[in-house]
Design an enzyme around this catalytic site. Structure first.
Site, PDB file in Angstrom:
ATOM      1  N   TYR A 179       1.001  -1.097   0.047  1.00 51.72           N
ATOM      2  CA  TYR A 179       0.166  -0.001   0.019  1.00 51.72           C
ATOM      3  C   TYR A 179       0.807   0.978   0.237  1.00 51.72           C
ATOM      4  CZ  TYR A 179      -3.299   3.453   1.599  1.00 51.72           C
ATOM      5  OH  TYR A 179      -4.211   4.688   1.618  1.00 51.72           O
ATOM      6  N   ASP A 214       9.347   2.837  -0.400  1.00 51.54           N
ATOM      7  CA  ASP A 214       8.446   3.314   0.591  1.00 51.54           C
ATOM      8  C   ASP A 214       8.722   2.837   1.739  1.00 51.54           C
ATOM      9  OD1 ASP A 214       6.264   4.264   1.500  1.00 51.54           O
ATOM     10  OD2 ASP A 214       4.872   3.407   0.485  1.00 51.54           O
ATOM     11  N   LYS A 227       5.089   8.872   9.350  1.00 51.14           N
ATOM     12  CA  LYS A 227       4.824   8.359  10.725  1.00 51.14           C
ATOM     13  C   LYS A 227       6.039   8.747  11.493  1.00 51.14           C
ATOM     14  CE  LYS A 227       2.203   4.519   8.579  1.00 51.14           C
ATOM     15  NZ  LYS A 227       0.735   5.069   8.986  1.00 51.14           N
TER      16      LYS A 227
END
Length: 450
Positions: A151, A246, A278
């Site tokens: 994702y 990523d 994050k």
């Protein structure tokens, strides 16, 4: 101190808030997994958090194994991070100008990773979207290769689903994604070198980049097989494409150097571009993308590829991220690894004792449990797990005072605030949760339990 939850723990206020939310917000939530659709029941509305604990609006307390989906490396409301943020807020919340904290945070990221330059944005989706645009602008090509189960945010081209063949162009993965956008993406099975080679053999001169999670964590934790990321980097290099790693989830979470610290730092290869989020925002909405100086130099104002954002490099968010990373020492990662290993081993023991098929997989300090037999190496394997058994396990853990991700396809996270009391609460909840999972397995499968 609030006592551990019982099966009759009240959810009256959460239920009422959920009904109010459903009247004004699609599904009652602002990110789909929060709705508990995958596990059923009432989503808990959290009133506050401190250290390793969440407290909901009904006063129930939970050990947090989500940690805001990764960012809370040091636990909630860490006093030094809070102090830095309070000082930043006192100076103002947003200027729309360059600030010193964004320079310092960029320097910190560059010092920990192989990127030579970094640009801040406000979300992981923005980071991957911008990296893809930059890769296309740098190479003059359009096609993107990604892997099923990875994702990368809700970018149109990256919400594509696999086509009918291993190297065919993708189809839209959700309504609202144009076929033209999905048609510029090739979706391959993860950990499949042959599929990658076929895709580049057929489309190599049209591929702008290949993007992958450094270690996938959005189908559960599925580590790359040894040498796989290095193989991807080399394949991209040979075909003139860019390799985009990523690290929105793994960055500064899996290790001090992120997922790259597990393989690239050892094997001697580097991505052309990386995305972060994050942990680097310290719990605030912040993300970044970075990479080779010559590639990043194509961004405006130095180059022709345009990217901008009003809140990019926000002084409060960058201050929180900087404070978090400066506190994230080698000792912190050692502690996180020990805590994760303790909880993971206890979960395995409980599930073995209850006869529940399962698989524990980890990457650095990240881990998850699949309710299925055997190694999980791709999305097809992750999809074969027993989600009903997980739902029963989830609710039993919740009743025992432990808040897991409300989906079988997510990573579990710990923090340095997970002390003996928090860990023991998790260990105490596991046996009953394992028995609940066993009871949820259809009787005709009992003979196949591991």
């Amino acid at each position: 101190m609030t006592q551990p939850l019982q099966a009759t723990a009240p959810t009256t206020h959460s239920s009422a808030l959920f009904e109010r939310a459903r009247a004004v917000t699609p599904g009652g939530v602002n990110s789909p997994v929060r709705a508990f659709n995958a596990v059923g029941g009432t989503p808990r509305f959290i009133r506050s958090a401190s250290g390793a604990w969440l407290t909901d609006v009904d006063g129930n307390e939970y050990v947090d194994l989500i940690c805001s989906w990764g960012p809370m490396l040091l636990g909630h409301a860490h006093p030094e991070v809070q102090a830095a943020v309070a000082a930043a807020v006192a100076r103002g919340t947003s200027y729309g100008t360059p600030t010193e904290p964004e320079v310092e945070l960029a320097e910190e990221i560059v010092s920990r990773t192989p990127v030579e330059a970094v640009r801040f944005v406000s979300s992981g989706t923005e980071a991957t979207m911008s990296a893809i645009r930059l890769a296309r602008g740098f190479t003059g090509r359009d096609l993107v290769v990604k892997f099923a189960g990875c994702y990368h945010g809700h970018v149109d081209a990256l919400l594509a689903s696999a086509g009918s063949g291993l190297a065919t162009l993708a189809v839209p993965g959700t309504p609202g994604v144009p076929a033209s956008a999905a048609g510029e993406t090739i979706v391959l099975p993860y950990n499949d070198r042959a599929a990658v080679e076929r895709a580049f053999a057929e489309h190599g001169d049209r591929i702008a980049c290949l993007i992958t999670e450094a270690t996938p964590g959005n189908m559960g934790v599925v580590p790359p097989e040894p040498g796989f990321n290095g193989f991807l980097a080399e394949t991209c290099r040979r075909h003139g494409a860019l390799f985009v790693s990523d690290e929105v989830m793994t960055g500064f979470r899996a290790t001090r150097q992120g997922g790259w610290g597990l393989d690239g730092a050892v094997e001697g290869w580097i991505p052309d571009l990386m995305t972060f989020g994050k942990v680097m925002g310290g719990g605030f909405p912040a993300a970044a993308f970075g990479g080779r100086a010559d590639v990043m130099g194509r961004l405006a104002p130095d180059g022709p590829v345009y990217q901008a954002g009003t809140l990019s490099g926000n002084p409060v968010a960058t201050t929180a991220g900087l404070a978090t990373l400066r506190l994230a020492t080698d000792e912190v990662y050692a502690q996180l690894g020990e805590t994760a290993a303790t909880i993971g081993a206890a979960a395995v023991d409980a599930l073995v004792g209850a006869g529940v098929p399962h698989r524990l997989q980890s990457a650095g300090t990240m881990f998850s449990i699949f309710f299925a037999d055997g190694e999980v190496r791709d999305f097809a394997g992750a999809s074969r797990q027993d989600t009903g058994a997980f739902a029963a396990f989830f609710h039993a853990m919740l009743e025992g005072g432990v808040y897991l991700p409300p989906s079988a396809y997510e990573a579990w996270f710990v923090s340095t605030a997970h002390d003996d009391r928090a860990v023991q609460t998790v260990l105490d909840a596991l046996p009953a949760a394992a028995r609940a999972a066993a009871a949820a397995i259809p009787s005709d499968r009992e003979g196949n339990r591991s």
